[in-house]
Design a protein around this motif. Structure first.
Motif, PDB file in Angstrom:
ATOM      1  N   ILE A   1      31.004  33.390 -38.431  1.00  0.00           N
ATOM      2  CA  ILE A   1      29.799  32.610 -38.128  1.00  0.00           C
ATOM      3  C   ILE A   1      28.777  33.486 -37.410  1.00  0.00           C
ATOM      4  CG2 ILE A   1      28.892  30.639 -36.832  1.00  0.00           C
ATOM      5  CD1 ILE A   1      31.437  29.183 -37.342  1.00  0.00           C
ATOM      6  N   LEU A   2      27.572  33.477 -37.923  1.00  0.00           N
ATOM      7  CA  LEU A   2      26.461  34.234 -37.332  1.00  0.00           C
ATOM      8  C   LEU A   2      25.898  33.474 -36.139  1.00  0.00           C
ATOM      9  CD1 LEU A   2      24.287  36.560 -37.597  1.00  0.00           C
ATOM     10  CD2 LEU A   2      22.964  34.926 -38.957  1.00  0.00           C
ATOM     11  N   ILE A   3      25.607  34.199 -35.049  1.00  0.00           N
ATOM     12  CA  ILE A   3      24.950  33.622 -33.874  1.00  0.00           C
ATOM     13  C   ILE A   3      23.619  34.359 -33.672  1.00  0.00           C
ATOM     14  CG2 ILE A   3      25.112  33.127 -31.403  1.00  0.00           C
ATOM     15  CD1 ILE A   3      27.217  31.661 -33.055  1.00  0.00           C
ATOM     16  N   LEU A   4      22.521  33.617 -33.727  1.00  0.00           N
ATOM     17  CA  LEU A   4      21.185  34.204 -33.529  1.00  0.00           C
ATOM     18  C   LEU A   4      20.469  33.482 -32.398  1.00  0.00           C
ATOM     19  CD1 LEU A   4      19.713  34.677 -37.154  1.00  0.00           C
ATOM     20  CD2 LEU A   4      20.562  36.453 -35.618  1.00  0.00           C
ATOM     21  N   PRO A   5      20.379  34.089 -31.216  1.00  0.00           N
ATOM     22  CA  PRO A   5      19.698  33.432 -30.099  1.00  0.00           C
ATOM     23  C   PRO A   5      18.192  33.700 -30.043  1.00  0.00           C
ATOM     24  CG  PRO A   5      20.803  35.413 -29.338  1.00  0.00           C
ATOM     25  CD  PRO A   5      21.103  35.297 -30.805  1.00  0.00           C
ATOM     26  N   GLY A   6      17.667  34.511 -30.976  1.00  0.00           N
ATOM     27  CA  GLY A   6      16.254  34.870 -30.929  1.00  0.00           C
ATOM     28  C   GLY A   6      16.037  36.107 -30.074  1.00  0.00           C
ATOM     29  N   SER A   7      14.777  36.563 -29.997  1.00  0.00           N
ATOM     30  CA  SER A   7      14.500  37.827 -29.315  1.00  0.00           C
ATOM     31  C   SER A   7      13.564  37.689 -28.123  1.00  0.00           C
ATOM     32  CB  SER A   7      13.882  38.816 -30.315  1.00  0.00           C
ATOM     33  OG  SER A   7      12.690  38.292 -30.862  1.00  0.00           O
ATOM     34  N   LYS A   8      12.976  36.509 -27.939  1.00  0.00           N
ATOM     35  CA  LYS A   8      12.005  36.350 -26.853  1.00  0.00           C
ATOM     36  C   LYS A   8      12.713  36.089 -25.533  1.00  0.00           C
ATOM     37  CE  LYS A   8       7.744  34.039 -25.584  1.00  0.00           C
ATOM     38  NZ  LYS A   8       7.193  35.309 -25.115  1.00  0.00           N
ATOM     39  N   ILE A   9      12.330  36.852 -24.504  1.00  0.00           N
ATOM     40  CA  ILE A   9      12.918  36.730 -23.163  1.00  0.00           C
ATOM     41  C   ILE A   9      12.005  35.862 -22.293  1.00  0.00           C
ATOM     42  CG2 ILE A   9      13.681  38.030 -21.142  1.00  0.00           C
ATOM     43  CD1 ILE A   9      15.295  38.566 -23.667  1.00  0.00           C
ATOM     44  N   PRO A  10      12.526  34.944 -21.468  1.00  0.00           N
ATOM     45  CA  PRO A  10      13.955  34.643 -21.223  1.00  0.00           C
ATOM     46  C   PRO A  10      14.522  33.569 -22.142  1.00  0.00           C
ATOM     47  CG  PRO A  10      12.596  33.461 -19.648  1.00  0.00           C
ATOM     48  CD  PRO A  10      11.637  34.226 -20.519  1.00  0.00           C
ATOM     49  N   GLU A  11      13.735  33.105 -23.105  1.00  0.00           N
ATOM     50  CA  GLU A  11      14.174  32.011 -23.977  1.00  0.00           C
ATOM     51  C   GLU A  11      15.508  32.309 -24.655  1.00  0.00           C
ATOM     52  OE1 GLU A  11      12.596  29.496 -27.904  1.00  0.00           O
ATOM     53  OE2 GLU A  11      11.397  31.135 -27.091  1.00  0.00           O
ATOM     54  N   ALA A  12      15.711  33.579 -25.050  1.00  0.00           N
ATOM     55  CA  ALA A  12      16.940  33.945 -25.770  1.00  0.00           C
ATOM     56  C   ALA A  12      18.188  33.646 -24.954  1.00  0.00           C
ATOM     57  CB  ALA A  12      16.898  35.431 -26.147  1.00  0.00           C
ATOM     58  N   TYR A  13      18.112  33.760 -23.615  1.00  0.00           N
ATOM     59  CA  TYR A  13      19.277  33.491 -22.781  1.00  0.00           C
ATOM     60  C   TYR A  13      19.601  31.995 -22.766  1.00  0.00           C
ATOM     61  CZ  TYR A  13      18.060  38.194 -21.243  1.00  0.00           C
ATOM     62  OH  TYR A  13      17.743  39.526 -21.215  1.00  0.00           O
ATOM     63  N   TYR A  14      18.567  31.176 -22.697  1.00  0.00           N
ATOM     64  CA  TYR A  14      18.786  29.714 -22.778  1.00  0.00           C
ATOM     65  C   TYR A  14      19.377  29.359 -24.138  1.00  0.00           C
ATOM     66  CZ  TYR A  14      17.789  24.821 -23.642  1.00  0.00           C
ATOM     67  OH  TYR A  14      17.909  23.499 -23.999  1.00  0.00           O
ATOM     68  N   ASN A  15      18.815  29.949 -25.204  1.00  0.00           N
ATOM     69  CA  ASN A  15      19.318  29.677 -26.552  1.00  0.00           C
ATOM     70  C   ASN A  15      20.783  30.082 -26.689  1.00  0.00           C
ATOM     71  OD1 ASN A  15      16.749  28.834 -27.197  1.00  0.00           O
ATOM     72  ND2 ASN A  15      16.227  30.610 -28.435  1.00  0.00           N
ATOM     73  N   PHE A  16      21.133  31.241 -26.117  1.00  0.00           N
ATOM     74  CA  PHE A  16      22.513  31.717 -26.210  1.00  0.00           C
ATOM     75  C   PHE A  16      23.469  30.773 -25.474  1.00  0.00           C
ATOM     76  CE2 PHE A  16      26.088  34.568 -24.989  1.00  0.00           C
ATOM     77  CZ  PHE A  16      26.481  34.933 -26.259  1.00  0.00           C
ATOM     78  N   GLN A  17      23.004  30.276 -24.335  1.00  0.00           N
ATOM     79  CA  GLN A  17      23.796  29.294 -23.575  1.00  0.00           C
ATOM     80  C   GLN A  17      24.070  28.055 -24.430  1.00  0.00           C
ATOM     81  OE1 GLN A  17      24.444  29.541 -19.962  1.00  0.00           O
ATOM     82  NE2 GLN A  17      25.637  27.670 -20.039  1.00  0.00           N
ATOM     83  N   LEU A  18      23.033  27.586 -25.113  1.00  0.00           N
ATOM     84  CA  LEU A  18      23.142  26.399 -25.964  1.00  0.00           C
ATOM     85  C   LEU A  18      24.058  26.667 -27.163  1.00  0.00           C
ATOM     86  CD1 LEU A  18      21.989  23.525 -26.009  1.00  0.00           C
ATOM     87  CD2 LEU A  18      20.068  24.381 -27.361  1.00  0.00           C
ATOM     88  N   LEU A  19      23.909  27.839 -27.756  1.00  0.00           N
ATOM     89  CA  LEU A  19      24.727  28.188 -28.916  1.00  0.00           C
ATOM     90  C   LEU A  19      26.202  28.353 -28.536  1.00  0.00           C
ATOM     91  CD1 LEU A  19      22.256  30.699 -30.607  1.00  0.00           C
ATOM     92  CD2 LEU A  19      22.981  28.493 -31.537  1.00  0.00           C
ATOM     93  N   THR A  20      26.478  28.888 -27.342  1.00  0.00           N
ATOM     94  CA  THR A  20      27.881  29.003 -26.914  1.00  0.00           C
ATOM     95  C   THR A  20      28.495  27.622 -26.662  1.00  0.00           C
ATOM     96  OG1 THR A  20      27.160  29.407 -24.628  1.00  0.00           O
ATOM     97  CG2 THR A  20      27.727  31.331 -25.958  1.00  0.00           C
ATOM     98  N   GLU A  21      27.667  26.670 -26.228  1.00  0.00           N
ATOM     99  CA  GLU A  21      28.158  25.290 -26.104  1.00  0.00           C
ATOM    100  C   GLU A  21      28.528  24.756 -27.484  1.00  0.00           C
ATOM    101  OE1 GLU A  21      25.265  22.963 -24.003  1.00  0.00           O
ATOM    102  OE2 GLU A  21      25.236  24.355 -22.312  1.00  0.00           O
ATOM    103  N   GLY A  22      27.707  25.079 -28.488  1.00  0.00           N
ATOM    104  CA  GLY A  22      28.013  24.697 -29.867  1.00  0.00           C
ATOM    105  C   GLY A  22      29.310  25.324 -30.344  1.00  0.00           C
TER     106      GLY A  22
END
Length: 406
Positions: A216-237
């Motif tokens: 499974i591919l995980i893409l949190p995006g590249s914009k900081i600090p948004e990417a860290y929030y996205n990664f947090q959300l994706l790890t919950e998924g």
């Protein structure tokens, strides 16, 4: 022969560089320069392409979604930067040459303002964004007035700039956009989407060790600090997926951009009970029971080996879908990946993108897609149709050269 590329964002720089490489293959004597409107031109520098004028990294990264972000850019000298860039374009334009605008209205407007002959590689906008149901559009029966209405709603001011006598050719990002523009009399030609080029695997991750894992591919995006929030959300998924009772072993291939701080992602993973297992120069491997997560910059490896994506990105999601694969997105809080952005991306990518309101919905959507051969075949056809086959950069370069060598 002189050519100036003007682009306004990382994805646009990526496309411009791919076309430049192909132009150089055709004729190494062409004098090519580039002007990145946004950012510091990292990709141009990496490929030894001379830069014109001043360039600077701004807070928005070229993605201005509200007045607050615009204010930050203005405070950092946006207007003065653009003024200096325009002076460089005017200076460059005093001699013979051609301009190739890549992106959206800003490079297109500067190319038009230069009064030089120019090309426009339109990779930002698509009529898919405008149409609620593209399947109802019959190009043969569509009137010129209706086509113009769709084109203006899609491209806004860009449409009128594309009517310039100095425009030598527009290269839209998809066939449907081309057919609409062509119907209105715009000098358009569809040669594929150059975003699908340069994505060959680099073989930097040990994928053969995980042949029996669901990838499974995980893409949190590249914009900081948004990417860290996205990664947090994706790890919950991810955790919801692991708790859903699936017997399979999962390999999560996390493609991260160079500007992301690894330590921030590691802290998130440690808080979710992932343990660092192996670290090399190309990847870091984490384990959670029998499941594995890899952090890597090897984007092309990730998108080629992954079967399904959990994505909160723009261009990168489109490239993954273009390989004929399904993606699931979770609504984020922005500034880039918002609910509005996700809904627009759904229009663009159609049946290949699935939207989750929250991380809890991931297992249900995953189980609907996985092992559904009929749906996966439909997704594969749709993704390739929406994004086009690879080789567009070469075809566009050949067309440009055919026009300017006369």
């Amino acid at each position: 022969m002189r050519v100036l590329f003007i682009s306004n964002g990382y994805g646009e720089d990526y496309v411009a560089v791919n076309i430049i490489k192909e132009l150089r293959e055709i004729d190494s004597s062409i004098e090519i320069e580039a002007l990145p409107i946004v950012g510091e031109g990292f990709l141009y520098k990496k490929n030894e392409i001379p830069l014109l004028g001043p360039h600077k990294k701004l807070p928005s990264g070229g993605f201005i979604t509200n007045l607050k972000i615009l204010y930050k850019d203005l405070k950092e000298g946006l207007l003065n930067l653009h003024r200096k860039q325009w002076k460089e374009i005017k200076k460059w334009s005093k001699k013979n040459g051609y301009i190739i605008a890549v992106g959206d209205i800003i490079p297109l407007f500067l190319a038009r303002l230069s009064q030089k002959n120019f090309f426009f590689v339109s990779i930002q906008k698509s009529v898919y964004y405008t149409l609620k149901d593209d399947k109802r559009v019959n190009i043969q029966k569509l009137s010129k007035n209706k086509a113009m209405e769709i084109a203006i709603r899609t491209y806004l001011l860009e449409y009128f700039l594309m009517r310039s006598e100095n425009l030598l050719k527009v290269f839209p990002r998809d066939l449907l956009s081309h057919l609409i523009l062509e119907k209105t009399g715009i000098n358009s030609e569809y040669l594929g989407n150059p975003m699908m080029d340069g994505l060959e695997p680099e073989n930097k991750i040990p994928i053969n060790n995980f042949y029996n894992y669901i990838k499974i591919l995980i893409l949190p995006g590249s914009k900081i600090p948004e990417a860290y929030y996205n990664f947090q959300l994706l790890t919950e998924g991810i955790l919801n997926l692991l708790k859903s009772g699936a017997d399979e072993k999962f390999l999560f291939l996390t493609a991260i951009s160079p500007n992301i701080t690894i330590k921030e992602l590691e802290n998130i993973l440690f808080s979710k009970n992932f343990i660092k297992y192996i670290e090399t120069k190309d990847y870091i491997l984490f384990k959670n029971k029998s499941h594995v997560l890899i952090l890597t910059h090897a984007f092309s490896d990730c998108i080629h080996h992954a079967q399904i994506g959990l994505c909160m990105a723009g261009t990168a999601t489109e490239q993954f879908v273009g390989l004929g694969k399904p993606a699931i997105s979770i609504f984020g809080k922005g500034p880039q990946f918002t609910k509005k952005f996700a809904l627009l991306q759904k229009r663009l990518l159609g049946d290949s993108l699935f939207l989750a309101k929250n991380a809890e919905e991931i297992p249900k959507i995953f189980s609907m897609i996985y092992n559904n051969s009929e749906l996966l075949e439909k997704i594969s056809i749709n993704g390739r149709k929406r994004m086009g086959e690879k080789g567009a950069s070469k075809r566009i370069a050949e067309k440009i050269y055919q026009i300017i060598k006369v």
